[in-house]
Design an enzyme around this catalytic site. Structure first.
Site, PDB file in Angstrom:
ATOM      1  N   CYS A 113      43.250  46.236  47.910  1.00 23.30           N
ATOM      2  CA  CYS A 113      44.717  45.854  46.485  1.00 23.30           C
ATOM      3  C   CYS A 113      45.404  47.444  46.028  1.00 23.30           C
ATOM      4  O   CYS A 113      46.284  47.794  45.252  1.00 23.30           O
ATOM      5  CB  CYS A 113      43.638  45.575  45.139  1.00 23.30           C
ATOM      6  SG  CYS A 113      43.800  43.961  45.465  1.00 23.30           S
ATOM      7  N   HIS A 253      47.083  48.076  39.159  1.00 27.57           N
ATOM      8  CA  HIS A 253      46.735  46.857  40.103  1.00 27.57           C
ATOM      9  C   HIS A 253      46.786  45.993  38.871  1.00 27.57           C
ATOM     10  O   HIS A 253      46.091  45.985  37.971  1.00 27.57           O
ATOM     11  CB  HIS A 253      45.870  47.462  40.433  1.00 27.57           C
ATOM     12  CG  HIS A 253      45.433  46.409  41.393  1.00 27.57           C
ATOM     13  ND1 HIS A 253      46.408  45.260  41.662  1.00 27.57           N
ATOM     14  CD2 HIS A 253      44.763  45.522  41.335  1.00 27.57           C
ATOM     15  CE1 HIS A 253      46.091  44.489  42.315  1.00 27.57           C
ATOM     16  NE2 HIS A 253      44.512  44.755  42.005  1.00 27.57           N
ATOM     17  N   ASN A 283      47.821  38.169  40.575  1.00 21.13           N
ATOM     18  CA  ASN A 283      46.995  39.655  41.413  1.00 21.13           C
ATOM     19  C   ASN A 283      47.607  39.278  42.177  1.00 21.13           C
ATOM     20  O   ASN A 283      47.336  38.298  43.194  1.00 21.13           O
ATOM     21  CB  ASN A 283      45.624  39.542  41.162  1.00 21.13           C
ATOM     22  CG  ASN A 283      45.373  41.028  42.088  1.00 21.13           C
ATOM     23  OD1 ASN A 283      45.333  41.013  42.807  1.00 21.13           O
ATOM     24  ND2 ASN A 283      43.534  40.947  41.633  1.00 21.13           N
TER      25      ASN A 283
HETATM   26  N1  COA Z   1      37.784  27.704  35.958  1.00 18.15           N
HETATM   27  C1  COA Z   1      36.701  27.788  34.655  1.00 18.15           C
HETATM   28  N2  COA Z   1      35.840  27.600  34.775  1.00 18.15           N
HETATM   29  C2  COA Z   1      35.819  28.631  35.670  1.00 18.15           C
HETATM   30  C3  COA Z   1      36.765  29.256  36.680  1.00 18.15           C
HETATM   31  C4  COA Z   1      38.243  29.207  36.716  1.00 18.15           C
HETATM   32  N3  COA Z   1      39.008  29.192  37.166  1.00 18.15           N
HETATM   33  N4  COA Z   1      35.947  29.923  37.346  1.00 18.15           N
HETATM   34  C5  COA Z   1      35.081  30.256  36.876  1.00 18.15           C
HETATM   35  N5  COA Z   1      34.390  29.746  36.433  1.00 18.15           N
HETATM   36  C6  COA Z   1      33.184  29.301  35.219  1.00 18.15           C
HETATM   37  C7  COA Z   1      31.643  29.740  36.405  1.00 18.15           C
HETATM   38  O1  COA Z   1      31.668  29.161  37.018  1.00 18.15           O
HETATM   39  C8  COA Z   1      30.782  30.665  34.877  1.00 18.15           C
HETATM   40  O2  COA Z   1      30.275  28.829  35.073  1.00 18.15           O
HETATM   41  P1  COA Z   1      28.191  28.949  34.611  1.00 18.15           P
HETATM   42  O3  COA Z   1      28.640  30.412  33.400  1.00 18.15           O
HETATM   43  O4  COA Z   1      29.139  28.047  34.187  1.00 18.15           O
HETATM   44  O5  COA Z   1      28.341  29.562  35.807  1.00 18.15           O
HETATM   45  C9  COA Z   1      31.625  31.087  33.616  1.00 18.15           C
HETATM   46  O6  COA Z   1      33.257  30.417  33.838  1.00 18.15           O
HETATM   47  C10 COA Z   1      32.137  32.753  34.128  1.00 18.15           C
HETATM   48  O7  COA Z   1      32.048  33.068  35.055  1.00 18.15           O
HETATM   49  P2  COA Z   1      32.187  34.525  35.744  1.00 18.15           P
HETATM   50  O8  COA Z   1      32.143  34.814  36.936  1.00 18.15           O
HETATM   51  O9  COA Z   1      30.837  35.220  34.872  1.00 18.15           O
HETATM   52  O10 COA Z   1      33.121  35.085  34.675  1.00 18.15           O
HETATM   53  P3  COA Z   1      34.617  35.924  34.167  1.00 18.15           P
HETATM   54  O11 COA Z   1      34.467  36.436  32.905  1.00 18.15           O
HETATM   55  O12 COA Z   1      33.151  37.586  35.173  1.00 18.15           O
HETATM   56  O13 COA Z   1      35.310  35.626  34.740  1.00 18.15           O
HETATM   57  C11 COA Z   1      36.707  37.088  37.051  1.00 18.15           C
HETATM   58  C12 COA Z   1      35.388  35.734  36.596  1.00 18.15           C
HETATM   59  C13 COA Z   1      36.887  36.345  38.075  1.00 18.15           C
HETATM   60  C14 COA Z   1      38.014  36.136  36.137  1.00 18.15           C
HETATM   61  C15 COA Z   1      36.504  37.565  36.353  1.00 18.15           C
HETATM   62  O14 COA Z   1      35.143  38.030  37.029  1.00 18.15           O
HETATM   63  C16 COA Z   1      37.385  38.767  37.114  1.00 18.15           C
HETATM   64  O15 COA Z   1      38.465  38.623  36.942  1.00 18.15           O
HETATM   65  N6  COA Z   1      37.136  39.445  37.664  1.00 18.15           N
HETATM   66  C17 COA Z   1      37.317  40.781  38.879  1.00 18.15           C
HETATM   67  C18 COA Z   1      37.890  40.245  39.918  1.00 18.15           C
HETATM   68  C19 COA Z   1      39.120  40.876  40.724  1.00 18.15           C
HETATM   69  O16 COA Z   1      39.819  41.812  40.024  1.00 18.15           O
HETATM   70  N7  COA Z   1      39.005  40.822  42.182  1.00 18.15           N
HETATM   71  C20 COA Z   1      40.410  41.242  42.517  1.00 18.15           C
HETATM   72  C21 COA Z   1      40.310  42.739  42.531  1.00 18.15           C
HETATM   73  S1  COA Z   1      41.174  43.866  43.048  1.00 18.15           S
END
Ligand code: COA
Length: 326
Positions: A113, A253, A283
């Protein structure tokens, strides 16, 4: 002082729109969850026969048109991408051939990214040291083809697109004032594709094991992203002896709206000064900064003499910023 000035911008997004409601039919998720956790409502998906160079060329041609130059005027082409058309040749070479930039040296760089800002920084060095005068810098991705569409952790976040800028060496106050690049390889396994390279070459088994798709530890990535981005924006501001209040626009980003909100809150920069389009594109990795820039330039938000910060964070881990006077 010789600086690289952005004299043209361009963007392109594939026409197919995939909404959160479409995703509800593919995985156990909901529009509400995706909007609340990421700020993404829809994303664009490349056609089956559309590759990263195809998106790149459309973005590049828009930037060339705005700059009012000819393809033969370009000395250097760098494409930041992690979804090249193929392992080799570089996507930049394919772009060079197809747009007729016959005088340009062309290569890709892989910084996920952060790829666009890394590529722009490299081009900026070549321009400031006098080696090249005019550069085409592209960030482009077709992430939809490296995503496991049954993995709700990743498939809701990413989209396809391309953005481009033309840089030209110019004596004056405007242009790229500084770039700041960082890497921490100790956390490479927060975000990666295990297979298809020399570690796990393509085999029936690795395909069955889904090693050809992106893996992400989203929660850990989120935390490192917020801290790193705050630091690298401050680094750019302090390097130029400015204050956060001197910044007219942050062009971030577009990884996750909550990451962007957390970063600007820590810096006390109002969200109204942030260019956002994550809701419509998700993204798009290396493409997201130049796509957002192009939007803000074309709709007149960005004005002459504005102080603009680009920032990005991604796999590597890599992170970067650039401070520009428009
Ligand atoms: N829909 C519904 N539930 C989902 C889901 C989806 N698409 N994806 C994950 N979950 C669930 C998980 O399984 C978890 O369930 P559990 O509590 O029963 O285990 C719960 O939601 C929380 O998951 P978590 O990963 O802690 O959520 P989060 O608030 O961190 O959000 C992201 C997840 C991926 C959106 C977030 O972590 C994120 O954006 N991270 C950065 C990613 C990024 O920027 N990557 C690229 C770098 S450039």
């Amino acid at each position: 002082m010789l600086r690289s000035r952005i004299i043209g911008t361009g963007a392109y997004a594939p026409s197919k729109v995939l909404t959160n409601f479409d995703l509800e039919k593919l995985v156990d998720t909901s529009d509400e969850w995706i909007m609340e956790r990421t700020g993404i409502r829809e994303r664009r998906i490349a056609a089956e026969d559309e590759a990263t160079s195809d998106l790149s060329i459309k973005a590049a041609n828009n930037a060339i048109k705005m700059a009012g130059i000819k393809p033969e005027d370009i000395d250097l082409i760098i494409v930041g991408t992690v979804t090249p058309d193929m392992f080799f040749p570089s996507t930049a070479s394919i772009v060079q051939g197809k747009i007729g930039a016959k005088n340009a040296v062309a290569f890709d760089i892989s910084a996920a990214c952060s790829g666009f800002i890394y590529a722009m920084s490299i081009a900026d060095q070549f321009i400031r040291n006098g080696t090249y005068k005019t550069a085409l810098v592209i960030g482009a991705e077709v992430l939809s083809k490296i995503i496991d569409w049954s993995d709700r952790n990743t498939c809701v976040i990413f989209g396809d697109g391309a953005g481009a800028v033309i840089l030209r060496g110019d004596n004056g106050k405007s242009g790229i004032l500084s770039t700041h690049l960082h890497t921490d390889g100790s956390m490479w396994d927060l975000l990666y594709i295990p297979g298809g390279g020399s570690r796990y070459p393509v085999s029936h088994q690795m395909i069955d094991d889904k090693l050809i798709y992106m893996k992400m530890k989203g929660n850990e990535t989120f935390k490192v992203a917020v801290k790193s981005l705050e630091a690298v924006i401050l680094e750019a501001i302090e390097h130029n002896k400015m204050k956060p209040s001197d910044v007219n626009w942050i062009i971030p980003h577009q990884a996750n709206l909550r990451i962007i909100q957390a970063v600007v809150k820590r810096l006390d920069i109002p969200i109204e000064r942030v260019v956002l389009n994550i809701e419509r594109y998700g993204n798009t990795s290396a493409a997201s900064v130049p796509m957002a820039l192009d939007e803000a330039v074309r709709d007149g938000r960005v004005k002459k003499d504005d102080v603009i910060i680009f920032e990005a964070f991604g796999a590597g881990l890599t992170w970067a910023s650039a401070l520009i006077r428009w």
